[in-house]
Motif scaffolding. Structure first.
Motif, short mmCIF file in Angstrom:
data_model
loop_
_atom_site.label_atom_id
_atom_site.label_comp_id
_atom_site.label_asym_id
_atom_site.label_seq_id
_atom_site.Cartn_x
_atom_site.Cartn_y
_atom_site.Cartn_z
N LEU A 159 10.48 -27.92 109.75
CA LEU A 159 10.93 -26.62 110.65
C LEU A 159 11.02 -27.22 112.16
O LEU A 159 11.90 -26.90 113.08
N LEU A 160 10.09 -27.91 112.16
CA LEU A 160 10.12 -28.73 113.50
C LEU A 160 11.17 -29.60 114.06
O LEU A 160 11.95 -29.58 114.87
N VAL A 161 11.57 -30.45 112.99
CA VAL A 161 12.96 -31.49 113.11
C VAL A 161 14.21 -30.52 113.21
O VAL A 161 15.03 -30.54 114.03
N PHE A 162 14.25 -29.68 112.17
CA PHE A 162 15.48 -29.01 111.97
C PHE A 162 15.70 -27.78 113.05
O PHE A 162 16.97 -27.40 113.08
N PHE A 163 14.79 -27.21 113.48
CA PHE A 163 14.93 -26.07 114.56
C PHE A 163 14.71 -26.52 115.78
O PHE A 163 15.50 -25.99 116.70
N ILE A 164 13.53 -26.93 116.00
CA ILE A 164 13.24 -27.45 117.46
C ILE A 164 13.85 -28.85 118.11
O ILE A 164 14.39 -28.57 119.09
N LEU A 165 13.77 -29.82 117.18
CA LEU A 165 14.31 -30.89 117.75
C LEU A 165 15.70 -31.06 117.29
O LEU A 165 16.32 -32.46 117.93
N ASN A 166 16.28 -30.51 116.61
CA ASN A 166 17.56 -30.42 116.26
C ASN A 166 18.50 -30.99 117.66
O ASN A 166 19.47 -31.67 117.20
N PHE A 171 21.26 -26.05 111.74
CA PHE A 171 20.72 -25.68 110.60
C PHE A 171 21.61 -25.08 109.52
O PHE A 171 21.89 -25.19 108.40
N TRP A 172 22.30 -24.01 110.07
CA TRP A 172 23.14 -22.95 109.42
C TRP A 172 24.48 -23.59 109.13
O TRP A 172 25.29 -22.87 108.45
N GLU A 173 25.04 -24.74 109.60
CA GLU A 173 25.90 -25.22 109.28
C GLU A 173 26.20 -26.55 108.18
O GLU A 173 26.96 -27.20 107.87
N GLU A 194 25.16 -28.30 104.65
CA GLU A 194 25.27 -28.05 103.06
C GLU A 194 23.92 -27.65 102.56
O GLU A 194 22.87 -28.17 102.89
N ARG A 195 24.10 -26.95 101.67
CA ARG A 195 22.80 -26.54 100.60
C ARG A 195 22.05 -27.79 100.26
O ARG A 195 20.79 -27.78 100.28
N ASN A 196 22.94 -28.77 99.66
CA ASN A 196 22.24 -29.89 99.05
C ASN A 196 21.50 -30.48 100.00
O ASN A 196 20.32 -31.15 99.83
N THR A 197 21.91 -30.71 101.40
CA THR A 197 21.23 -31.27 102.39
C THR A 197 20.03 -30.62 102.73
O THR A 197 18.88 -31.17 102.83
N ILE A 198 19.97 -29.27 102.80
CA ILE A 198 18.80 -28.70 103.07
C ILE A 198 17.86 -28.39 101.99
O ILE A 198 16.59 -29.06 102.43
N ILE A 199 17.88 -28.64 100.76
CA ILE A 199 17.22 -28.54 99.94
C ILE A 199 16.60 -29.98 99.49
O ILE A 199 15.31 -30.05 99.64
N THR A 200 17.46 -31.08 99.75
CA THR A 200 16.93 -32.31 99.60
C THR A 200 15.73 -32.70 100.61
O THR A 200 14.95 -33.13 100.62
N SER A 201 16.59 -32.40 102.02
CA SER A 201 15.58 -32.60 103.17
C SER A 201 14.24 -31.99 103.07
O SER A 201 13.12 -32.71 103.19
N ILE A 202 14.25 -30.53 102.74
CA ILE A 202 12.95 -30.01 102.67
C ILE A 202 12.01 -30.58 101.49
O ILE A 202 10.83 -30.66 101.75
#
Length: 176
Positions: free
Chosen positions: A110-117, A126-128, A130-138
């Motif tokens: 959450l820090l990296v993808f929302f605050i430091l993005n 974050f909202w742009e 891909e689903r695979n990227t989000i799932i893999t990253s988390i």
């Protein structure tokens, strides 16, 4: 004669690594391991984010897109992971639960993808993504959190138990 045997290298006991050194090494290895595996996930198209995005705000040139940039990025992430491990050590080492480590990984995500993005132009908002990227990253962040968290918490628990056993042995003459 006995003094001579004690001085021989083969009879010397290796001094154990300090807890802080173990925390630093755990952070470094965790960062290198999981960012290296994240690079493989990028190569196999599980994610659209390369480790090289960490260099984008601070470097100029095409070299950062090649193998040198990738290796430097992975090592740099390992260095930053030392800081993450030290934060875990300071705040959460007393909790010996896999869920605390997983929660720490989610917090880092959450820090990296929302605050430091905004710092990293190579990561879409974050909202742009891909689903695979989000799932893999988390998943990688959770794995990093569990790796670092459980390693540090386990070692802290071992030290607490050893200290308690030594204290008990000093106070209870029957155990000596």
């Amino acid at each position: 004669m006995a003094e001579e045997r004690e001085r021989l290298e083969q009879n010397q006991r290796e001094k154990p690594m300090s807890f802080m050194a173990m925390v630093v090494i755990t952070g470094l290895i965790g960062g290198i391991l999981w960012s290296g595996l994240a690079y493989l996930a990028y190569v196999f198209n599980f994610t659209e984010i390369r480790p090289n995005v960490i260099l984008e705000p601070w470097t100029i040139g095409a070299w950062k897109e090649g193998w040198l940039g990738t290796m430097i990025s992975i090592l740099l992430i390992g260095g930053i992971s030392i800081v993450a491990a030290l934060i875990y050590y300071a705040a959460l080492r007393k909790f010996q639960s896999i869920f605390v480590g997983a929660g720490y990984g989610v917090a880092l995500f959450l820090l990296v993808f929302f605050i430091l993005n905004p710092i990293f132009p190579g990561i879409n908002p974050f909202w742009e993504l891909e689903r695979n990227t989000i799932i893999t990253s988390i998943c990688f962040y959770i794995l990093f959190g569990v790796f670092v968290g459980y390693s540090i918490s386990y070692e802290a628990q071992e030290i607490r138990c050893k200290t308690a056993d030594e204290k008990k042995a000093r106070t209870d003459p029957d155990l000596s």
